[in-house]
Motif scaffolding. Structure first.
Motif, mmCIF file in Angstrom:
data_model
loop_
_atom_site.group_PDB
_atom_site.id
_atom_site.type_symbol
_atom_site.label_atom_id
_atom_site.label_comp_id
_atom_site.label_asym_id
_atom_site.label_seq_id
_atom_site.Cartn_x
_atom_site.Cartn_y
_atom_site.Cartn_z
ATOM 1 N N SER A 159 -1.113 0.150 -4.074
ATOM 2 C CA SER A 159 -1.754 -0.431 -5.250
ATOM 3 C C SER A 159 -1.947 -1.914 -4.968
ATOM 4 O O SER A 159 -0.997 -2.643 -4.686
ATOM 5 N N PHE A 160 -3.193 -2.346 -5.044
ATOM 6 C CA PHE A 160 -3.519 -3.701 -4.596
ATOM 7 C C PHE A 160 -4.601 -4.249 -5.506
ATOM 8 O O PHE A 160 -5.671 -3.651 -5.645
ATOM 9 N N SER A 161 -4.358 -5.381 -6.147
ATOM 10 C CA SER A 161 -5.316 -5.914 -7.107
ATOM 11 C C SER A 161 -6.434 -6.727 -6.465
ATOM 12 O O SER A 161 -7.396 -7.082 -7.138
ATOM 13 N N ARG A 162 -6.338 -7.021 -5.174
ATOM 14 C CA ARG A 162 -7.352 -7.886 -4.571
ATOM 15 C C ARG A 162 -8.679 -7.184 -4.325
ATOM 16 O O ARG A 162 -9.724 -7.703 -4.707
ATOM 17 N N PRO A 163 -8.730 -6.004 -3.684
ATOM 18 C CA PRO A 163 -10.054 -5.401 -3.460
ATOM 19 C C PRO A 163 -10.630 -4.817 -4.745
ATOM 20 O O PRO A 163 -9.907 -4.281 -5.569
ATOM 21 N N CYS A 164 -11.946 -4.949 -4.921
ATOM 22 C CA CYS A 164 -12.573 -4.400 -6.121
ATOM 23 C C CYS A 164 -12.928 -2.939 -5.940
ATOM 24 O O CYS A 164 -13.434 -2.301 -6.870
ATOM 25 N N ARG A 165 -12.670 -2.374 -4.761
ATOM 26 C CA ARG A 165 -13.048 -0.988 -4.477
ATOM 27 C C ARG A 165 -11.816 -0.161 -4.099
ATOM 28 O O ARG A 165 -10.718 -0.678 -4.010
ATOM 29 N N ILE A 166 -12.053 1.127 -3.879
ATOM 30 C CA ILE A 166 -11.006 2.029 -3.405
ATOM 31 C C ILE A 166 -11.191 2.220 -1.910
ATOM 32 O O ILE A 166 -12.282 2.565 -1.444
ATOM 33 N N GLY A 167 -10.138 1.988 -1.150
ATOM 34 C CA GLY A 167 -10.167 2.206 0.288
ATOM 35 C C GLY A 167 -9.643 3.592 0.612
ATOM 36 O O GLY A 167 -8.647 4.036 0.029
ATOM 37 N N ALA A 168 -10.314 4.299 1.525
ATOM 38 C CA ALA A 168 -9.926 5.669 1.863
ATOM 39 C C ALA A 168 -10.186 5.922 3.342
ATOM 40 O O ALA A 168 -10.978 5.212 3.978
ATOM 41 N N PRO A 169 -9.529 6.935 3.928
ATOM 42 C CA PRO A 169 -9.788 7.274 5.337
ATOM 43 C C PRO A 169 -11.251 7.640 5.564
ATOM 44 O O PRO A 169 -11.959 8.075 4.640
ATOM 45 N N ALA A 170 -11.691 7.497 6.808
ATOM 46 C CA ALA A 170 -13.094 7.750 7.151
ATOM 47 C C ALA A 170 -13.534 9.152 6.751
ATOM 48 O O ALA A 170 -14.645 9.345 6.231
ATOM 49 N N ALA A 171 -12.681 10.157 6.976
ATOM 50 C CA ALA A 171 -13.041 11.534 6.649
ATOM 51 C C ALA A 171 -13.264 11.719 5.153
ATOM 52 O O ALA A 171 -14.144 12.485 4.729
ATOM 53 N N VAL A 172 -12.476 11.031 4.340
ATOM 54 C CA VAL A 172 -12.613 11.129 2.884
ATOM 55 C C VAL A 172 -13.900 10.457 2.427
ATOM 56 O O VAL A 172 -14.653 10.999 1.617
ATOM 57 N N VAL A 173 -14.169 9.260 2.949
ATOM 58 C CA VAL A 173 -15.404 8.551 2.593
ATOM 59 C C VAL A 173 -16.621 9.386 2.989
ATOM 60 O O VAL A 173 -17.583 9.522 2.224
ATOM 61 N N SER A 174 -16.580 9.966 4.176
ATOM 62 C CA SER A 174 -17.698 10.801 4.643
ATOM 63 C C SER A 174 -17.913 12.008 3.730
ATOM 64 O O SER A 174 -19.055 12.379 3.435
ATOM 65 N N ALA A 175 -16.827 12.620 3.276
ATOM 66 C CA ALA A 175 -16.930 13.775 2.385
ATOM 67 C C ALA A 175 -17.543 13.392 1.047
ATOM 68 O O ALA A 175 -18.370 14.133 0.489
ATOM 69 N N ILE A 176 -17.157 12.239 0.516
ATOM 70 C CA ILE A 176 -17.713 11.765 -0.754
ATOM 71 C C ILE A 176 -19.200 11.476 -0.611
ATOM 72 O O ILE A 176 -20.025 11.898 -1.433
ATOM 73 N N VAL A 177 -19.547 10.771 0.448
ATOM 74 C CA VAL A 177 -20.951 10.404 0.699
ATOM 75 C C VAL A 177 -21.817 11.654 0.853
ATOM 76 O O VAL A 177 -22.912 11.758 0.281
#
Length: 276
Positions: A159-177
């Motif tokens: 849990s990190f308040s600095r980034p405005c986005r959600i960071g995820a592994p490459a495979a997860v990002v690819s699946a969402i996209v």
């Protein structure tokens, strides 16, 4: 920060430097009175930067208050929360972030409640999980789902308040996209989708409980042409080290984050909003 305007400011000869992915900041260590809504500590150590990377010069913020654990502190400086613990009603703090249809600097963006729960902006039902490390606010997530895509593996999450986005592994990002047909916008370095589309929730399972983040959070309208909106996700580059997921502002607008220092755990509660 105008040092000369403070009668309690003390400059030391100790230099500091902090490295970020985008560059570094450097300067010298000093002390001054820290006042957080009436919680006063007379000699809080801090770094005064006289050279910063461009991203900080462009930011409207005047500084950063680290709310992590002592091992993350630079040069042995005691963190603000550790210095304030004996003044708190409870050894914890709660972060609530508001939600607006469009960015608005004049309206309240959120609240930090030191020493207690935010009962005005957060639902009373909350659930906690233990921390896996007393450095960042880091814990283990049980799984993630998005439409037909399901990840049933425990992942290190922060849990990190600095980034405005959600960071995820490459495979997860690819699946969402792939699932929603997002396209990469090279000029903005973000994925985009039509603003008017219908998109599934992101579902995070933490401590056996499912938390849903709706598309109103991860599909943002930043006034791009042709009716395009951006996805507030990014690919993590941990290389097998560090966290697999980072839950930034996209997450925190949906759920209040309760950082329990005394019990070394983190909790979540549904956030309340008036706009959407």
């Amino acid at each position: 920060f105008l040092c000369s305007a403070s009668s309690t400011f003390v400059k030391t000869a100790q230099p500091f430097i902090i490295f970020y992915e985008s560059g570094s900041i450097r300067g010298y260590v000093s002390t001054d009175v820290l006042n957080l809504t009436g919680l006063i500590y007379p000699k809080q150590g801090m770094g005064v930067a006289n050279a910063v990377v461009d991203v900080f010069e462009l930011s409207p913020a005047d500084g950063i208050i680290g709310l992590g654990w002592p091992p993350l502190a630079e040069d042995g400086i005691v963190t603000p929360m550790q210095n304030q613990l004996d003044q708190l009603g409870l050894p914890l703090f709660t972060i609530w972030m508001d939600r607006h249809v469009k960015p608005q600097r004049r309206n309240l963006g959120g609240l930090i409640t030191y020493g207690g729960y935010d009962t005005n902006n957060c639902e009373s039902e909350m659930a906690f999980v233990p921390l896996s490390s007393q450095t960042y606010w880091q814990f283990t997530m049980d799984g993630f789902a998005f439409g037909d895509y399901v990840l049933n593996k425990r992942r290190v999450t922060r849990s990190f308040s600095r980034p405005c986005r959600i960071g995820a592994p490459a495979a997860v990002v690819s699946a969402i996209v792939k699932a929603i047909g997002a396209k990469y916008d090279c000029s903005n370095q973000m994925f985009t989708v039509p603003c008017t589309g219908a998109y599934p929730d992101m579902v995070f399972t933490i401590g056996g409980k499912a938390y849903s983040v709706p598309s109103t959070e991860y599909v943002n309208d930043i006034d791009l042409p042709n009716g395009k909106c951006v996805l507030t996700i990014f690919e993590m580059q941990s290389g097998g080290f560090g966290s697999d997921f980072i839950l930034g502002d996209t997450w925190s607008r949906s759920f209040c984050n309760i950082y329990d220092i005394g019990n070394s755990r983190i909790g979540f509660a549904k956030a309340r909003h008036t706009e959407i």
